[in-house]
Design a protein around this motif. Structure first.
Motif, PDB file in Angstrom:
ATOM      1  N   VAL A 123       0.891  -1.222   0.066  1.00 12.58           N
ATOM      2  CA  VAL A 123       0.040  -0.014   0.125  1.00 12.58           C
ATOM      3  C   VAL A 123       0.800   1.204  -0.057  1.00 12.58           C
ATOM      4  O   VAL A 123       2.044   1.210   0.735  1.00 12.58           O
ATOM      5  CB  VAL A 123      -1.030   0.056   1.269  1.00 12.58           C
ATOM      6  CG1 VAL A 123      -1.710   1.272   1.276  1.00 12.58           C
ATOM      7  CG2 VAL A 123      -1.845  -1.282   1.421  1.00 12.58           C
ATOM      8  N   TYR A 124       0.562   2.225  -1.010  1.00 14.63           N
ATOM      9  CA  TYR A 124       1.346   3.300  -0.764  1.00 14.63           C
ATOM     10  C   TYR A 124       1.523   4.155   0.575  1.00 14.63           C
ATOM     11  O   TYR A 124       0.500   4.281   1.331  1.00 14.63           O
ATOM     12  CB  TYR A 124       0.314   4.467  -1.908  1.00 14.63           C
ATOM     13  CG  TYR A 124       1.067   5.657  -1.878  1.00 14.63           C
ATOM     14  CD1 TYR A 124       2.384   6.035  -2.648  1.00 14.63           C
ATOM     15  CD2 TYR A 124       0.501   6.855  -1.172  1.00 14.63           C
ATOM     16  CE1 TYR A 124       2.895   7.387  -2.548  1.00 14.63           C
ATOM     17  CE2 TYR A 124       1.186   8.132  -1.136  1.00 14.63           C
ATOM     18  CZ  TYR A 124       2.517   8.271  -1.789  1.00 14.63           C
ATOM     19  OH  TYR A 124       2.946   9.492  -1.796  1.00 14.63           O
ATOM     20  N   GLY A 125       2.828   4.070   0.837  1.00 16.33           N
ATOM     21  CA  GLY A 125       3.052   4.944   2.029  1.00 16.33           C
ATOM     22  C   GLY A 125       3.120   4.224   3.156  1.00 16.33           C
ATOM     23  O   GLY A 125       3.353   4.526   4.368  1.00 16.33           O
ATOM     24  N   VAL A 126       3.008   2.830   3.144  1.00 14.23           N
ATOM     25  CA  VAL A 126       2.982   1.755   4.264  1.00 14.23           C
ATOM     26  C   VAL A 126       4.388   1.278   4.362  1.00 14.23           C
ATOM     27  O   VAL A 126       4.644   0.357   3.349  1.00 14.23           O
ATOM     28  CB  VAL A 126       1.859   1.032   4.236  1.00 14.23           C
ATOM     29  CG1 VAL A 126       2.111  -0.232   5.493  1.00 14.23           C
ATOM     30  CG2 VAL A 126       0.644   1.582   4.537  1.00 14.23           C
ATOM     31  N   GLY A 127       5.158   1.605   5.432  1.00 10.94           N
ATOM     32  CA  GLY A 127       6.463   0.980   5.733  1.00 10.94           C
ATOM     33  C   GLY A 127       6.622  -0.016   6.561  1.00 10.94           C
ATOM     34  O   GLY A 127       5.294  -0.608   7.118  1.00 10.94           O
ATOM     35  N   GLU A 128       7.470  -0.598   7.086  1.00  9.09           N
ATOM     36  CA  GLU A 128       7.487  -1.894   7.940  1.00  9.09           C
ATOM     37  C   GLU A 128       7.082  -1.522   9.095  1.00  9.09           C
ATOM     38  O   GLU A 128       6.082  -2.344   9.809  1.00  9.09           O
ATOM     39  CB  GLU A 128       8.923  -2.416   8.023  1.00  9.09           C
ATOM     40  CG  GLU A 128       9.515  -3.109   6.727  1.00  9.09           C
ATOM     41  CD  GLU A 128      10.888  -3.532   6.902  1.00  9.09           C
ATOM     42  OE1 GLU A 128      11.160  -4.717   6.936  1.00  9.09           O
ATOM     43  OE2 GLU A 128      11.779  -2.571   7.139  1.00  9.09           O
ATOM     44  N   GLU A 129       7.456  -0.382   9.930  1.00  6.00           N
ATOM     45  CA  GLU A 129       6.828   0.129  11.275  1.00  6.00           C
ATOM     46  C   GLU A 129       5.451   0.268  10.963  1.00  6.00           C
ATOM     47  O   GLU A 129       4.690  -0.163  12.075  1.00  6.00           O
ATOM     48  CB  GLU A 129       7.790   1.441  11.774  1.00  6.00           C
ATOM     49  CG  GLU A 129       7.367   1.650  13.180  1.00  6.00           C
ATOM     50  CD  GLU A 129       8.041   2.942  13.705  1.00  6.00           C
ATOM     51  OE1 GLU A 129       9.022   3.344  13.226  1.00  6.00           O
ATOM     52  OE2 GLU A 129       7.368   3.637  14.468  1.00  6.00           O
TER      53      GLU A 129
END
Ligand code: SF4
Length: 238
Positions: A123-129
């Protein structure tokens, strides 16, 4: 103290008591908070969430049908508000594609953890944290969140060096924590943040820290041999 994340959890629980994170009224609110907290303080996130609630936009369907120019002013206080508007709308579009926009807590109900995490990371803008915060606190999945406080604490305890990756530190935590212990992981992350804000700041307050007797960095700092050692660590996101 040799690397022991369960012992760390016990020690921090003893020092700070239960935290009952994440501070939110619904799984969707957790998801929104996880996006908005990127690169800003929780105080600003609370302001934005209060504004969304007042505008009756703390709801996936309502949010998805709201034009960006209406959302942006409500998110301005969190910084990068245009980017975060796009990210929130991307998350809502994802929930819609997954058939759970009206019931976000059902996201990935049929997916295993690895599959669901991979989807979230797409999803756009969703990183690991952000993905792991959503998995752990909104969806009650057993996965550890690694943030700047976690890395800093691991480094100072002598458990990791400064170059440790998110994935490496997470897999070491996962190897030691009880397999399906969601509550333990939720509390551990919350307690590390509280400890990091109270004692293990960029300039640590070691003298009163409950981990001092087992902390490699703390023993150096309190011996007076390394006054400015903490300045190398960056700012946490929360
Ligand atoms: S003793 Fe100091 S460096 Fe070690 S964990 Fe506590 S505050 Fe951080």
């Amino acid at each position: 103290m040799p690397e022991d994340w369960r012992e760390l959890l016990a020690r921090l629980q003893q020092a700070f008591g239960p935290q009952h994170w994440w501070p939110a009224d619904s799984p969707f609110e957790v998801m929104v908070g996880a996006i908005l907290t990127q690169n800003t303080s929780w105080t600003q996130v609370e302001k934005a969430i209060a504004g969304l609630r007042k505008a009756q936009l703390l709801d996936g369907k309502a949010l998805l049908h709201t034009p960006p120019e209406v959302l942006e002013p409500l998110l301005r206080c969190t910084g990068y508000y245009r980017l975060k508007t796009r990210r929130l709308l991307a998350l809502c579009a994802f929930l819609q594609r997954e058939g759970c926009l009206g019931r976000p807590e059902h996201l990935g109900a049929r997916d295993d953890l690895t599959t669901l995490r991979r989807k979230l990371l797409g999803v756009y803008g969703v990183g690991e944290e952000t993905a792991d915060s959503i998995l752990l606190y909104a969806l009650q999945r057993p996965i550890s969140v690694v943030d700047a406080y976690t890395k800093r604490l691991a480094q100072r305890l002598g458990w990791a060096d400064a170059r440790v990756s998110y994935a490496a530190l997470q897999s070491r935590m996962e190897a030691q924590l009880r397999r399906n212990d969601v509550r333990g992981r939720q509390e551990l992350h919350a307690l590390i943040v509280v400890h990091g804000k109270t004692y293990c700041r960029s300039r640590p307050v070691c003298a009163d820290c409950p981990l001092l007797r087992d902390c490699r960095h703390g023993s150096v700092v309190t011996s007076g041999a390394h006054h400015r050692a903490g300045d190398r660590v960056g700012s946490p996101e929360h």
